[in-house]
Design a protein around this motif. Structure first.
Motif, PDB file in Angstrom:
ATOM      1  N   ASN A  30       0.886  -1.272  -0.105  1.00 40.52           N
ATOM      2  CA  ASN A  30       0.036   0.053  -0.077  1.00 40.52           C
ATOM      3  C   ASN A  30       0.941   1.418   0.037  1.00 40.52           C
ATOM      4  O   ASN A  30       2.204   1.282  -0.044  1.00 40.52           O
ATOM      5  CB  ASN A  30      -0.891   0.121   1.195  1.00 40.52           C
ATOM      6  CG  ASN A  30      -0.312   0.005   2.597  1.00 40.52           C
ATOM      7  OD1 ASN A  30       0.934   0.547   2.744  1.00 40.52           O
ATOM      8  ND2 ASN A  30      -0.918  -0.326   3.585  1.00 40.52           N
ATOM      9  N   SER A  31       0.276   2.450   0.088  1.00 37.14           N
ATOM     10  CA  SER A  31       1.245   3.465  -0.032  1.00 37.14           C
ATOM     11  C   SER A  31       2.042   3.847   1.129  1.00 37.14           C
ATOM     12  O   SER A  31       2.938   4.706   1.103  1.00 37.14           O
ATOM     13  CB  SER A  31       0.038   4.978  -0.156  1.00 37.14           C
ATOM     14  OG  SER A  31      -1.019   5.117   0.910  1.00 37.14           O
ATOM     15  N   ASP A  32       1.642   3.246   2.062  1.00 39.03           N
ATOM     16  CA  ASP A  32       2.504   3.395   3.359  1.00 39.03           C
ATOM     17  C   ASP A  32       3.793   2.479   3.344  1.00 39.03           C
ATOM     18  O   ASP A  32       4.544   2.234   4.289  1.00 39.03           O
ATOM     19  CB  ASP A  32       1.998   3.111   4.879  1.00 39.03           C
ATOM     20  CG  ASP A  32       0.789   4.191   5.176  1.00 39.03           C
ATOM     21  OD1 ASP A  32       1.311   5.394   4.647  1.00 39.03           O
ATOM     22  OD2 ASP A  32      -0.265   4.089   5.521  1.00 39.03           O
ATOM     23  N   GLY A  33       3.660   1.661   2.271  1.00 42.87           N
ATOM     24  CA  GLY A  33       4.841   0.547   2.014  1.00 42.87           C
ATOM     25  C   GLY A  33       4.400  -0.820   3.010  1.00 42.87           C
ATOM     26  O   GLY A  33       5.329  -1.668   3.069  1.00 42.87           O
ATOM     27  N   GLN A  34       3.399  -0.742   3.406  1.00 37.60           N
ATOM     28  CA  GLN A  34       3.024  -2.176   4.071  1.00 37.60           C
ATOM     29  C   GLN A  34       2.759  -3.297   3.275  1.00 37.60           C
ATOM     30  O   GLN A  34       1.890  -3.013   2.115  1.00 37.60           O
ATOM     31  CB  GLN A  34       1.751  -1.980   5.166  1.00 37.60           C
ATOM     32  CG  GLN A  34       2.157  -0.882   6.334  1.00 37.60           C
ATOM     33  CD  GLN A  34       0.992  -0.486   6.925  1.00 37.60           C
ATOM     34  OE1 GLN A  34      -0.055   0.001   6.179  1.00 37.60           O
ATOM     35  NE2 GLN A  34       0.995  -0.021   8.353  1.00 37.60           N
TER      36      GLN A  34
END
Length: 335
Positions: free
Chosen positions: A278-282
């Motif tokens: 996702n956009s948080d890198g998760q």
């Protein structure tokens, strides 16, 4: 039924901002569509996408002719806990179709051959260095499954990466017993693999980035990247009907909302095991299958992290305390 064991998800909407891009994916693949390489994005002008790619790309590497994704370094040793697809490993390589673990303190299934991750300095070229790869556990595999017909609910396994490295040369090469004395050296500039939450659940409509290594090493020597939209369960069910109408084999496989989600994107062979973030890198999951009929919608099946973790915990909790003590040090930060 012939499965499209993928994957390098390469979406065609490269060029717009990751946070604001709109989906307008063509249904039919065309030769004039551009599949971006990692270096093209890093040399581009979309700073949001560049930042996100740099956050995650160091944890995606090769495993044979396909991919694997380091999920976490939050364990007792700081080693890399990775996920890849069973058909990547080759299910005939397991000595049982029942869920099993490997006691890495005394059992050495490690190999260097074709195992690579990006250099710790952040270079995009994998170079000639191989890294030790140790299978840790796999889960139940149905008796009739083959590498080409595995369903997402059984197409994943876990492994460990330590710091043992060797230069490419005459193969095969095998590492020594796993080394637990030093944390894995990894290109992870924002410590994604040590974050409080290394993974998350998928959200319908969310834009995601997918990273992997196509089998086409001539055109993609340093890997490829794509981004696309997660389909809702309703959209995924509709996609199945369209796939069936188009004669794509993925239309014959029911959508399983508890175990998978669909990304609206095109895939290239070789990217099974590659991570979707996702956009948080998760980490949201790993890619395992994709449509490939020219007249079919472009979808990629992604095994959910929530499902992988639930399966891992169920297996772990079924074991005796003596056996748990052999596995726990390697998964301690994620149970």
């Amino acid at each position: 039924m012939q499965a499209k064991t993928v994957l390098s998800v390469l979406l065609i909407i490269f060029g717009t901002s990751f946070q604001s891009c709109k989906q307008n994916n063509p249904i039919v693949p065309r030769s004039d569509l551009h599949v971006p390489k990692i270096e093209e994005i890093l040399n581009g002008n979309d700073q949001n996408l560049i930042n996100l790619l740099n956050k995650v790309r160091g944890s995606v590497g090769r495993r044979g002719a396909v991919s694997k994704t380091i999920w976490s370094r939050k364990n007792d040793y700081g080693l890399g806990l990775y996920i890849s697809a069973n058909h990547v490993y080759n299910i005939s390589g397991w000595n049982s179709r029942n869920a099993q673990f490997f006691d890495l303190s005394s059992e050495n299934l490690g190999i260097f051959e074709t195992s690579q991750i990006p250099p710790i300095n952040g270079s995009i070229a994998l170079g000639n260095t191989l890294i030790a790869d140790f299978p840790l556990m796999h889960f139940n595999i149905s008796s009739g499954a083959t590498n080409k017909t595995l369903l997402p609910i059984e197409d994943f396994y876990l492994g460990i990466i330590d710091n043992q490295r060797a230069e490419q040369g005459p193969l095969p090469k095998y590492p020594e017993l796993i080394k637990t004395s030093a944390p894995l050296q990894l290109y992870d500039p924002e410590n994604r693999t040590r974050a409080n939450q290394t993974w998350n659940t998928s959200i319908a409509g969310e834009k995601v980035i997918a990273v992997g290594y196509p089998q086409d090493e001539t055109n993609y020597p340093n890997g490829a990247v794509a981004y696309g939209k997660i389909l809702s369960d309703t959209e995924a069910a509709q996609a199945i009907q369209k796939l069936k109408s188009a004669g794509d084999a993925e239309g014959d496989i029911a959508y399983n909302s508890s175990a998978e989600f669909f990304v609206e994107a095109q895939a290239i062979a070789g990217m099974s095991g590659g991570g979707v973030f996702n956009s948080d890198g998760q980490l949201l999951g790993i890619m395992v299958r994709a449509s490939d009929n020219e007249n079919a919608p472009k979808i990629i099946r992604v095994v959910k992290m929530s499902y992988i973790i639930s399966t891992m915990k169920d297996f772990y909790n079924s074991l005796s305390e003596t056996v748990k003590s052999k596995i726990r040090p390697f998964i301690s930060g994620e149970i």
